[in-house]
Motif scaffolding. Structure first.
Motif, PDB file in Angstrom:
ATOM      1  N   SER A 146      -6.223 -72.539 -21.908  1.00 64.75           N
ATOM      2  CA  SER A 146      -5.121 -71.888 -21.188  1.00 64.75           C
ATOM      3  C   SER A 146      -5.556 -70.615 -20.465  1.00 64.75           C
ATOM      4  O   SER A 146      -4.769 -70.035 -19.709  1.00 64.75           O
ATOM      5  N   TRP A 147      -6.789 -70.165 -20.678  1.00 58.21           N
ATOM      6  CA  TRP A 147      -7.245 -68.919 -20.068  1.00 58.21           C
ATOM      7  C   TRP A 147      -7.772 -69.162 -18.653  1.00 58.21           C
ATOM      8  O   TRP A 147      -8.309 -70.234 -18.354  1.00 58.21           O
ATOM      9  N   ASN A 148      -7.648 -68.154 -17.803  1.00 61.69           N
ATOM     10  CA  ASN A 148      -8.305 -68.169 -16.499  1.00 61.69           C
ATOM     11  C   ASN A 148      -9.738 -67.685 -16.674  1.00 61.69           C
ATOM     12  O   ASN A 148      -9.999 -66.753 -17.446  1.00 61.69           O
ATOM     13  N   ALA A 149     -10.668 -68.294 -15.930  1.00 65.20           N
ATOM     14  CA  ALA A 149     -12.086 -67.951 -16.093  1.00 65.20           C
ATOM     15  C   ALA A 149     -12.793 -67.965 -14.749  1.00 65.20           C
ATOM     16  O   ALA A 149     -12.451 -68.732 -13.850  1.00 65.20           O
ATOM     17  N   ALA A 160     -26.234 -65.871  -5.540  1.00 64.42           N
ATOM     18  CA  ALA A 160     -26.051 -64.465  -5.897  1.00 64.42           C
ATOM     19  C   ALA A 160     -24.936 -63.825  -5.083  1.00 64.42           C
ATOM     20  O   ALA A 160     -24.736 -64.154  -3.908  1.00 64.42           O
ATOM     21  N   HIS A 161     -24.194 -62.922  -5.727  1.00 62.08           N
ATOM     22  CA  HIS A 161     -23.068 -62.190  -5.151  1.00 62.08           C
ATOM     23  C   HIS A 161     -21.884 -63.098  -4.813  1.00 62.08           C
ATOM     24  O   HIS A 161     -21.004 -62.721  -4.033  1.00 62.08           O
ATOM     25  N   HIS A 162     -21.854 -64.278  -5.406  1.00 61.25           N
ATOM     26  CA  HIS A 162     -20.715 -65.185  -5.243  1.00 61.25           C
ATOM     27  C   HIS A 162     -19.863 -65.179  -6.514  1.00 61.25           C
ATOM     28  O   HIS A 162     -20.397 -65.118  -7.626  1.00 61.25           O
ATOM     29  N   LEU A 163     -18.567 -65.272  -6.304  1.00 65.50           N
ATOM     30  CA  LEU A 163     -17.614 -65.457  -7.396  1.00 65.50           C
ATOM     31  C   LEU A 163     -17.185 -66.912  -7.394  1.00 65.50           C
ATOM     32  O   LEU A 163     -16.822 -67.457  -6.346  1.00 65.50           O
ATOM     33  N   ALA A 164     -17.225 -67.547  -8.546  1.00 64.59           N
ATOM     34  CA  ALA A 164     -16.765 -68.922  -8.692  1.00 64.59           C
ATOM     35  C   ALA A 164     -15.559 -68.941  -9.628  1.00 64.59           C
ATOM     36  O   ALA A 164     -15.693 -68.610 -10.818  1.00 64.59           O
ATOM     37  N   LEU A 165     -14.397 -69.300  -9.079  1.00 60.73           N
ATOM     38  CA  LEU A 165     -13.222 -69.491  -9.916  1.00 60.73           C
ATOM     39  C   LEU A 165     -13.322 -70.866 -10.560  1.00 60.73           C
ATOM     40  O   LEU A 165     -13.577 -71.871  -9.873  1.00 60.73           O
ATOM     41  N   LEU A 166     -13.128 -70.922 -11.856  1.00 63.16           N
ATOM     42  CA  LEU A 166     -13.268 -72.179 -12.572  1.00 63.16           C
ATOM     43  C   LEU A 166     -11.907 -72.827 -12.773  1.00 63.16           C
ATOM     44  O   LEU A 166     -10.922 -72.158 -13.087  1.00 63.16           O
ATOM     45  N   GLY A 167     -11.861 -74.133 -12.587  1.00 58.42           N
ATOM     46  CA  GLY A 167     -10.605 -74.864 -12.690  1.00 58.42           C
ATOM     47  C   GLY A 167     -10.090 -74.926 -14.115  1.00 58.42           C
ATOM     48  O   GLY A 167     -10.812 -74.670 -15.087  1.00 58.42           O
ATOM     49  N   GLN A 168      -8.834 -75.281 -14.241  1.00 54.23           N
ATOM     50  CA  GLN A 168      -8.202 -75.430 -15.547  1.00 54.23           C
ATOM     51  C   GLN A 168      -8.558 -76.791 -16.132  1.00 54.23           C
ATOM     52  O   GLN A 168      -9.082 -77.667 -15.462  1.00 54.23           O
TER      53      GLN A 168
END
Length: 307
Positions: free
Chosen positions: A198-201, A223-231
């Protein structure tokens, strides 16, 4: 515990962003990945900045209310001081977890010559905690829980939460996991970490290239990238496929608060009415900002003398 932690359904990359350099504060350069136009908020996270600053540039006197700031130094050092009389220097590898709560005014300026580089994460507070008294948790690098997998392929520094059998001493009001992973080149196994479904990561890559998944479907994050991870998954699995470069990345996850967010710069509340009240409190030096009336940091006074 080894890196073979129980992760049956690894999360995949849902979106990714390159954090481009921009100017912030007075002469500082930041790479902002959360808190930007494309990603205003990732509950419970408000801002993630990778900052680089050299004297005399920095972040002179400024206020906060309604959230926490987590400063993690990568190199160099930053001196912090506030209107409560708290003053100290955060050096490479150190962590400061500051609860702004009902109000704090402070400065963050580089200490010594050269470039100081680090990360600052803003963690939102629930409505019941927004007006608590300010406070600090500070840990030197030597006090950060660190462990390495039996084969030496993966090392993790545990800023918040627990990983690979190590637990952070930090107490989080908003349940948060904050891990600094290094995966050596030619590592036979990935970094694996359970995360509550249930957490965002998200993952933020500091050095090297992170790979999520295997085969043709694998996704690379540089490098210097943000990756939003799916639920939907029960954890994270990250590979280093390089033959000669280590991979270093942050894994951060938090329990969503699920409340409305009203923000005006360094003030984060639940409603616009509360933001208006906060601005009034700050301008009138009341309700937590009383000491701001006559306070000026040593760093600011030094800047005034130069001018």
């Amino acid at each position: 515990m080894s890196t073979a932690a129980a992760v049956e359904e690894p999360r995949q990359v849902a979106r990714k962003f390159l954090a481009r350099p921009q100017h912030e504060g007075v002469g500082a350069v930041v790479r902002r990945s959360i808190g930007r136009f494309e990603l205003r908020y990732f509950d419970p996270f408000l801002v993630l900045d990778e900052f680089s600053v050299s004297a005399p540039a920095g972040f002179p006197d400024h206020p906060h209310r309604g959230f926490e700031t987590v400063t993690y130094m990568l190199e160099g050092a930053v001196t912090h001081e506030d209107f409560e009389g708290h003053r100290g220097t955060i050096k490479a590898g150190d962590v400061q977890w500051m609860t702004a709560g009902r109000g704090i005014v402070h400065s963050e300026m580089p200490a010594g010559p050269g470039t100081s580089r680090g990360l600052q994460l803003w963690v939102n507070l629930s409505s019941q905690n927004k007006m608590i008294e300010p406070g600090y948790q500070e840990f030197q690098s030597k006090d950060i829980a660190t462990t390495t997998s039996p084969d030496g392929g993966v090392t993790v520094r545990v800023i918040a939460g627990q990983a690979m059998g190590a637990r952070s001493p930090v107490s989080t009001r908003t349940p948060t996991l904050y891990l600094d992973f290094t995966v050596r080149a030619r590592a036979a196994a990935p970094a694996r970490q359970p995360v509550p479904p249930s957490w965002n990561a998200f993952v933020y890559v500091l050095e090297g290239e992170a790979w999520f998944g295997a085969g043709a479907a694998a996704e690379k994050v540089g490098a210097h990238h943000l990756a939003l991870l799916g639920q939907g998954g029960d954890g994270v699995e990250v590979w280093n496929r390089s033959d000669d470069r280590p991979l270093r990345f942050l894994l951060v996850a938090g329990e969503p608060i699920g409340e409305p967010v009203a923000q005006l710069g360094p003030f984060v509340m639940n409603t616009e009415e509360e933001i208006d009240a906060t601005v009034n409190d700050f301008e009138c030096f009341v309700n937590g900002f009383e000491k701001a009336r006559h306070w000026k940091s040593q760093a600011m006074m030094a800047l005034d003398d130069v001018e």
